[in-house]
Scaffold this motif. Structure first.
Motif, PDB file in Angstrom:
ATOM      1  N   UNK A   1      73.522  16.498 -35.495  1.00 17.85           N
ATOM      2  CA  UNK A   1      73.679  15.908 -34.168  1.00 17.85           C
ATOM      3  C   UNK A   1      75.144  15.829 -33.747  1.00 17.85           C
ATOM      4  N   UNK A   2      76.027  15.678 -34.716  1.00 13.47           N
ATOM      5  CA  UNK A   2      77.458  15.656 -34.394  1.00 13.47           C
ATOM      6  C   UNK A   2      77.940  17.065 -34.050  1.00 13.47           C
ATOM      7  N   UNK A   3      77.521  18.033 -34.845  1.00 12.55           N
ATOM      8  CA  UNK A   3      77.889  19.422 -34.547  1.00 12.55           C
ATOM      9  C   UNK A   3      77.447  19.777 -33.133  1.00 12.55           C
ATOM     10  N   UNK A   4      76.265  19.309 -32.744  1.00 12.65           N
ATOM     11  CA  UNK A   4      75.745  19.641 -31.409  1.00 12.65           C
ATOM     12  C   UNK A   4      76.626  19.058 -30.304  1.00 12.65           C
ATOM     13  N   UNK A   5      77.084  17.815 -30.457  1.00  9.99           N
ATOM     14  CA  UNK A   5      77.912  17.249 -29.385  1.00  9.99           C
ATOM     15  C   UNK A   5      79.314  17.868 -29.388  1.00  9.99           C
ATOM     16  N   UNK A   6      79.824  18.221 -30.557  1.00  6.55           N
ATOM     17  CA  UNK A   6      81.133  18.897 -30.590  1.00  6.55           C
ATOM     18  C   UNK A   6      81.010  20.278 -29.947  1.00  6.55           C
TER      19      UNK A   6
ATOM     20  N   UNK B   1      86.038  18.007 -46.808  1.00  5.27           N
ATOM     21  CA  UNK B   1      84.863  18.887 -46.743  1.00  5.27           C
ATOM     22  C   UNK B   1      84.041  18.684 -45.475  1.00  5.27           C
ATOM     23  N   UNK B   2      83.989  17.455 -44.987  1.00  6.36           N
ATOM     24  CA  UNK B   2      83.183  17.169 -43.790  1.00  6.36           C
ATOM     25  C   UNK B   2      83.738  17.912 -42.572  1.00  6.36           C
ATOM     26  N   UNK B   3      85.040  17.831 -42.368  1.00  7.55           N
ATOM     27  CA  UNK B   3      85.602  18.507 -41.191  1.00  7.55           C
ATOM     28  C   UNK B   3      85.679  20.023 -41.405  1.00  7.55           C
ATOM     29  N   UNK B   4      85.820  20.454 -42.649  1.00  6.49           N
ATOM     30  CA  UNK B   4      85.760  21.902 -42.901  1.00  6.49           C
ATOM     31  C   UNK B   4      84.390  22.434 -42.505  1.00  6.49           C
ATOM     32  N   UNK B   5      83.339  21.685 -42.848  1.00  6.23           N
ATOM     33  CA  UNK B   5      81.984  22.121 -42.499  1.00  6.23           C
ATOM     34  C   UNK B   5      81.785  22.108 -40.989  1.00  6.23           C
ATOM     35  N   UNK B   6      82.305  21.082 -40.326  1.00  4.96           N
ATOM     36  CA  UNK B   6      82.191  21.020 -38.858  1.00  4.96           C
ATOM     37  C   UNK B   6      82.897  22.219 -38.220  1.00  4.96           C
ATOM     38  N   UNK B   7      84.088  22.537 -38.717  1.00  6.32           N
ATOM     39  CA  UNK B   7      84.845  23.647 -38.134  1.00  6.32           C
ATOM     40  C   UNK B   7      84.202  24.993 -38.452  1.00  6.32           C
TER      41      UNK B   7
END
Lengths: 87, 283
Positions: B149-154, B177-183
């Motif tokens: 759901x966060x990836x979707x809003x970003x 790791x969390x922000x690496x995965x988001x990016x």
């Protein structure tokens, strides 16, 4: 100021910062200790003023926030000193 | 002396017995810690307006007074943690865009959403009302940066051309790791990681080193973290009302001293880097 002396101020100021954030009553004693450790440095007056404010009005929110600001500036000064940049 | 000191009402401090003259002198000393290069507009990347559920509060008029007293030209503002009864921040976002409409030369509005609660509608409304970016707080709204759901809003914010400012510090989670995965999911995202990533800075700096559109704000950050970042990746922020402008300016001054930032670097940190991000993606 020696590296050990800078590290002592950094440690005490960092502890006091988190105590202020957490509204913990230990903030007052920690600030007083930090002020003594920082005596004669740029951080000293900041911590002294912060300690005096918290000692006088420990429960007033505006005082807590202003004391926190002073504590953070003192921490920043002590960290700068420890990192090798005297003002 | 102005009516405010260190972000507080000076009369309240005086009534509590504080030495307001000494505080005024300290505040002035703190401001002078950073030498603002000629032609630099200081822009604060991190301000909360409204009333947080933890009691912190800041009204637009008080923000403008603080900015005037501290030489801050503009500020990015978004709601405090006040999601409202619907949990979607729509009312709080409206108050911020209203404040920006009242002070168009001073306040740059971002909206805030809970990715799990009506984010599409809230972002659409905010966009229509003039919002220019998104603020997300994974700790307050209890989500992971890499969650679907966060990836979707970003993704949605990036498609709108918005930068996304993340609370990034002080929590227990490992953030690298969390922000690496988001990016990995949104490689063209333009992110501002608040608080210099305090608490997991080394991992965050390493994970984002190849992403020039990921910046770190200085709000309540740790000096050793800021001093080891390239200044092109740093943007000034105060986190009003949790921090104050004098302390925030003093921190940048200390970082400049320690890291040896020159006038060009300081121009970027104090406003240039942020305004460039607001204008669009890096070439």
């Amino acid at each position: 100021m020696s590296g050990a002396a800078s590290l002592r101020v950094v440690t005490l100021a960092a502890q006091a910062e988190m105590a202020l954030v957490r509204r913990d009553a230990v903030a007052g004693p920690l600030l007083a200790q930090a002020a003594r450790a920082a005596d004669g440095t740029a951080a000293g007056p900041l911590l002294g003023q912060s300690a005096a404010m918290v000692r006088a009005e420990p429960d007033r929110e505006a005082i807590r926030q202003a004391a926190l600001s002073l504590c953070r500036m003192a921490l920043q000064e002590a960290q700068a000193q420890a990192l090798g940049s005297a003002p | 002396m102005s009516g405010r000191l260190l972000g507080q009402d000076a009369s309240v401090l005086a009534a509590a017995g504080a030495d307001v003259q000494a505080l005024g002198e300290i505040e002035e000393w703190a401001r002078r810690a950073v030498v603002v290069p000629a032609g630099t507009e200081v822009v604060d990347a991190h301000v909360h307006l409204g009333v947080d559920r933890d009691g912190h509060k800041l009204a637009a008029a008080d923000l403008i007074a603080d900015m005037d007293a501290n030489g801050i030209g503009r500020a990015v503002a978004f709601p405090a943690d006040e999601p409202g009864s619907g949990g979607d921040f729509r009312d709080a976002n409206r108050r911020v865009t209203d404040a920006a409409a009242e002070h168009p030369d001073r306040i740059i509005p971002f909206c805030r959403v809970d990715p799990a609660v009506g984010a599409d509608v809230a972002m659409g409304e905010a966009h229509a009302s003039g919002a220019r970016g998104l603020k997300l707080h994974p700790v307050a709204q209890r989500f992971a940066p890499e969650a679907d759901e966060c990836v979707a809003v970003v993704r949605a914010a990036t498609d709108l051309g918005w930068p996304v400012l993340f609370h990034a510090g002080f929590g227990a989670r490992a953030l690298g790791p969390a922000f690496a995965a988001l990016l990995d999911c949104v490689p063209d995202a333009r992110l501002i990681l608040a608080h210099g990533g305090r608490g997991d800075h080394r991992a965050l700096a390493a994970a984002t080193a190849g992403h020039p559109d990921v910046l770190f704000d200085t709000s309540i950050a740790a000096l050793p973290d800021l001093a080891t970042l390239p200044p092109a990746r740093v943007v000034f922020g105060s986190d009003r009302p949790y921090g104050d402008h004098a302390q925030a300016l003093h921190l940048v001054g200390c970082a400049a001293r320690v890291a040896g930032w020159d006038a060009t670097a300081l121009h970027g940190v104090l406003g240039g880097n942020l305004m460039r991000m607001l204008e669009g993606p890096a070439a």
